[in-house]
Design a protein around this motif. Structure first.
Motif, PDB file in Angstrom:
ATOM      1  N   ALA A 138     -53.176   8.358  87.220  1.00  0.00           N
ATOM      2  CA  ALA A 138     -52.659   9.556  87.891  1.00  0.00           C
ATOM      3  C   ALA A 138     -53.559  10.757  87.625  1.00  0.00           C
ATOM      4  CB  ALA A 138     -51.237   9.835  87.417  1.00  0.00           C
ATOM      5  N   PHE A 139     -54.106  10.837  86.416  1.00  0.00           N
ATOM      6  CA  PHE A 139     -54.976  11.972  86.083  1.00  0.00           C
ATOM      7  C   PHE A 139     -56.267  11.912  86.902  1.00  0.00           C
ATOM      8  CE2 PHE A 139     -57.840  14.275  83.012  1.00  0.00           C
ATOM      9  CZ  PHE A 139     -57.253  15.522  83.210  1.00  0.00           C
ATOM     10  N   ALA A 140     -56.838  10.718  87.068  1.00  0.00           N
ATOM     11  CA  ALA A 140     -58.042  10.573  87.885  1.00  0.00           C
ATOM     12  C   ALA A 140     -57.762  10.980  89.330  1.00  0.00           C
ATOM     13  CB  ALA A 140     -58.549   9.138  87.820  1.00  0.00           C
ATOM     14  N   SER A 141     -56.622  10.562  89.864  1.00  0.00           N
ATOM     15  CA  SER A 141     -56.259  10.922  91.243  1.00  0.00           C
ATOM     16  C   SER A 141     -56.070  12.425  91.383  1.00  0.00           C
ATOM     17  CB  SER A 141     -54.988  10.180  91.657  1.00  0.00           C
ATOM     18  OG  SER A 141     -55.191   8.783  91.658  1.00  0.00           O
ATOM     19  N   LEU A 142     -55.430  13.035  90.387  1.00  0.00           N
ATOM     20  CA  LEU A 142     -55.188  14.477  90.439  1.00  0.00           C
ATOM     21  C   LEU A 142     -56.502  15.250  90.406  1.00  0.00           C
ATOM     22  CD1 LEU A 142     -53.229  16.872  90.410  1.00  0.00           C
ATOM     23  CD2 LEU A 142     -53.169  16.681  87.909  1.00  0.00           C
ATOM     24  N   LEU A 143     -57.404  14.882  89.501  1.00  0.00           N
ATOM     25  CA  LEU A 143     -58.694  15.575  89.425  1.00  0.00           C
ATOM     26  C   LEU A 143     -59.490  15.384  90.715  1.00  0.00           C
ATOM     27  CD1 LEU A 143     -59.891  14.824  85.769  1.00  0.00           C
ATOM     28  CD2 LEU A 143     -58.904  16.936  86.670  1.00  0.00           C
ATOM     29  N   THR A 144     -59.425  14.190  91.291  1.00  0.00           N
ATOM     30  CA  THR A 144     -60.118  13.947  92.558  1.00  0.00           C
ATOM     31  C   THR A 144     -59.611  14.883  93.639  1.00  0.00           C
ATOM     32  OG1 THR A 144     -60.534  11.614  92.040  1.00  0.00           O
ATOM     33  CG2 THR A 144     -60.557  12.229  94.359  1.00  0.00           C
ATOM     34  N   MET A 188     -65.419  15.115 100.497  1.00  0.00           N
ATOM     35  CA  MET A 188     -64.567  13.947 100.308  1.00  0.00           C
ATOM     36  C   MET A 188     -65.258  12.824  99.532  1.00  0.00           C
ATOM     37  SD  MET A 188     -61.652  14.720 101.572  1.00  0.00           S
ATOM     38  CE  MET A 188     -62.003  16.391 100.965  1.00  0.00           C
ATOM     39  N   HIS A 189     -66.524  13.015  99.174  1.00  0.00           N
ATOM     40  CA  HIS A 189     -67.227  11.989  98.425  1.00  0.00           C
ATOM     41  C   HIS A 189     -67.316  12.308  96.941  1.00  0.00           C
ATOM     42  CE1 HIS A 189     -68.385  10.728 102.457  1.00  0.00           C
ATOM     43  NE2 HIS A 189     -68.566   9.534 101.924  1.00  0.00           N
ATOM     44  N   LEU A 190     -66.730  13.378  96.522  1.00  0.00           N
ATOM     45  CA  LEU A 190     -66.549  13.633  95.095  1.00  0.00           C
ATOM     46  C   LEU A 190     -65.280  12.915  94.656  1.00  0.00           C
ATOM     47  CD1 LEU A 190     -67.395  17.419  94.639  1.00  0.00           C
ATOM     48  CD2 LEU A 190     -68.425  15.533  93.371  1.00  0.00           C
ATOM     49  N   GLU A 191     -65.350  12.164  93.586  1.00  0.00           N
ATOM     50  CA  GLU A 191     -64.146  11.495  93.110  1.00  0.00           C
ATOM     51  C   GLU A 191     -64.250  11.157  91.629  1.00  0.00           C
ATOM     52  OE1 GLU A 191     -63.044   7.541  94.449  1.00  0.00           O
ATOM     53  OE2 GLU A 191     -65.147   7.048  94.788  1.00  0.00           O
ATOM     54  N   VAL A 192     -63.093  11.149  90.994  1.00  0.00           N
ATOM     55  CA  VAL A 192     -62.952  10.671  89.624  1.00  0.00           C
ATOM     56  C   VAL A 192     -62.236   9.328  89.705  1.00  0.00           C
ATOM     57  CG1 VAL A 192     -61.994  11.126  87.331  1.00  0.00           C
ATOM     58  CG2 VAL A 192     -62.811  13.031  88.752  1.00  0.00           C
ATOM     59  N   VAL A 193     -62.754   8.336  88.999  1.00  0.00           N
ATOM     60  CA  VAL A 193     -62.184   6.996  89.083  1.00  0.00           C
ATOM     61  C   VAL A 193     -61.705   6.539  87.717  1.00  0.00           C
ATOM     62  CG1 VAL A 193     -63.612   6.326  91.046  1.00  0.00           C
ATOM     63  CG2 VAL A 193     -64.424   5.887  88.735  1.00  0.00           C
TER      64      VAL A 193
END
Length: 491
Positions: A244-250, A260-265
């Protein structure tokens, strides 16, 4: 409903049996069913019935010996109707057809359940490697969850993998080139994130990577400030697990950067230090898939009024599909106009984009690729010997699913004013980037390349490529044909 099914099963038995016991057997079933209440008792009833049916049915036809019937008589399951009447009648055609249909239905249901059960596998480390494995030459493919199904598309994305950079980022973690998109790692069984210090550590690592590696330093600074503001406001305090934290930071970094190509996984299993290199076996599998699918060249034909038509559902690797591509273009060489159908094309290799585009020019032209700076491979190898299409009207059919390398084909040829795009605005996937490993379970993808675009200040990332003639994708071919016919009549 159950009684109707039971009545259908009775049709498997000979007519003499049905005439004699057709009324009694359903009554026995009703009596038994009345006593069985609830889901599991009814399941047991049907299992008993089917078992007794398997024993009883063969008895009713003449090829079953009475001795055999007597031997199995004690096996009758108590409480279910049994059909122990012998007859010399052969099975009727209706009974045979019904029996075959029933068997096929049962077999189909079993196959569906088996496939469904097999599709639910727990995630593994190798699946994470495959998700991020991509050759450096294929174009960014957009969101993994939104790719078209099928072996060909999967093969284009995963056939050969990039050799990872041996250099280390400043945080001493390896980085590898990859196409970016939506989160590829499942959020199942994530570690707990109630620890404020742990959230702070990850937040700082994300900010540090942004400032060091993101292609636009000013956007990186503003995005970092936005993350710190969210943290100060307590927006992250309720996050309970790593996924959930990775999704929130993304979501937060995309809202701030509009990229839209920045992401935390997040990965449940430890992330690999480096992705494995492509092997000969990988390439052989890719070749086999391409050969089976004719390299995704779905249709090549001459339409009325000598209009060439090519439907291509991907841009495959020229190392495997060059011969198929050149043969397809050669078969259209005498056309007076040409239509490229990319409505179902989800991308592939930019080198194949240049190969096919070369047929539309009598001189080398630059094919802009937002994944890399200009190289000698960025120019088409025009003119192509014996080619007659360089001055012919060309049309490209698009849809909202047209993606990645297919968009490069559309964008560059539109900017060069060489084709007319007909259909819908394309998907809008252009950028690629680098994956930075933060620790064993977290990492982030960051676009790091921004080559100069000779056509405009932007590319098609997030916006797609606008068609010249906007129509529903389903009407694009008919519209393009009319446009081509009109263009030819003016000559």
């Amino acid at each position: 409903m159950s009684e109707k099914i039971y009545a259908c099963l009775l049709r498997l038995f000979p007519s003499h049996f049905r005439e004699a016991y057709g009324d009694q057997a359903p009554q026995l079933f009703r009596d038994r069913a009345r006593d069985e209440k609830g889901f599991f008792p009814r399941v047991r009833l049907w299992l008993d019935l089917l078992a007794d049916l398997a024993i009883s049915l063969p008895r009713q036809y003449r090829y079953v010996r009475p001795a055999f019937a007597g031997a199995v008589a004690p096996q009758r399951l108590e409480g279910t109707p049994a059909f122990f009447v012998l007859t010399d009648e052969s099975p009727g055609s209706g009974a045979l057809i019904f029996g075959c249909a029933l068997s096929m239905m049962a077999l189909s249901l079993f196959s569906i359940l088996l496939v469904h059960a097999g599709s639910h596998r727990p995630p593994s480390a190798s699946s994470y490697q495959r998700a991020y494995a991509s050759d450096s030459r294929p174009f960014a493919s957009g969101h993994a969850s939104e790719q078209a199904p099928g072996d060909a598309q999967d093969a284009i994305r995963n056939a050969s993998r990039v050799k990872p950079y041996e250099t280390k980022s400043n945080d001493s973690q390896p980085k590898v080139l990859l196409p970016l998109g939506s989160s590829r790692f499942p959020d199942a069984w994530p570690p707990q994130m109630q620890d404020v210090a742990e959230r702070k550590r990850l937040m700082n690592a994300v900010i540090d990577n942004l400032k060091k590696h993101y292609v636009d330093r000013e956007v990186a600074r503003k995005t970092a400030d936005a993350l710190l503001a969210h943290e100060k406001n307590g927006d992250d305090d309720k996050v309970a697990d790593g996924g959930a934290f990775a999704s929130l930071l993304t979501q937060q970094i995309r809202d701030a950067s509009h990229d839209m190509h920045l992401e935390v996984v997040y990965s449940q299993e430890p992330l690999p230090d480096l992705l494995p290199e492509s092997t000969a076996a990988d390439f052989a599998r890719y070749r086999k898939v391409m050969e089976r699918d004719n390299c995704t060249f779905k249709k090549v034909e001459i339409l009325p009024h000598n209009i060439g038509y090519l439907k291509l559902n991907a841009f495959p690797d020229p190392r495997v599909c060059r011969a198929t591509a050149t043969a397809a273009m050669a078969s259209l060489n005498r056309a007076d106009a040409i239509i490229f159908d990319l409505r179902d094309n989800r991308g592939g290799y930019s080198s194949m984009v240049s190969l096919i585009a070369a047929y539309l020019f009598d001189h080398p032209e630059y094919m802009y690729d937002p994944q890399e700076s200009p190289t000698p491979h960025s120019w088409t190898l025009s003119p192509v010997a014996g080619n007659k299409l360089a001055d012919k009207p060309a049309f490209v059919l698009t849809s909202a699913s047209t993606n990645s390398a297919a968009e490069q084909f559309c964008y560059d040829l539109k900017m060069l004013k060489r084709v007319t795009l007909v259909g819908e605005t394309t998907r809008g996937s252009a950028h690629a980037g680098v994956f930075h490993r933060i620790d064993d379970h977290f990492g982030m993808g960051i676009p790091e390349v921004l080559p100069v675009n000779p056509f405009s200040n932007t590319d098609w990332e997030g916006t797609g490529v606008e068609p010249d003639v906007k129509v529903d994708a389903a009407q694009a071919l008919e519209t393009a044909q009319k446009l081509a016919e009109g263009r030819l009549q003016k000559k």
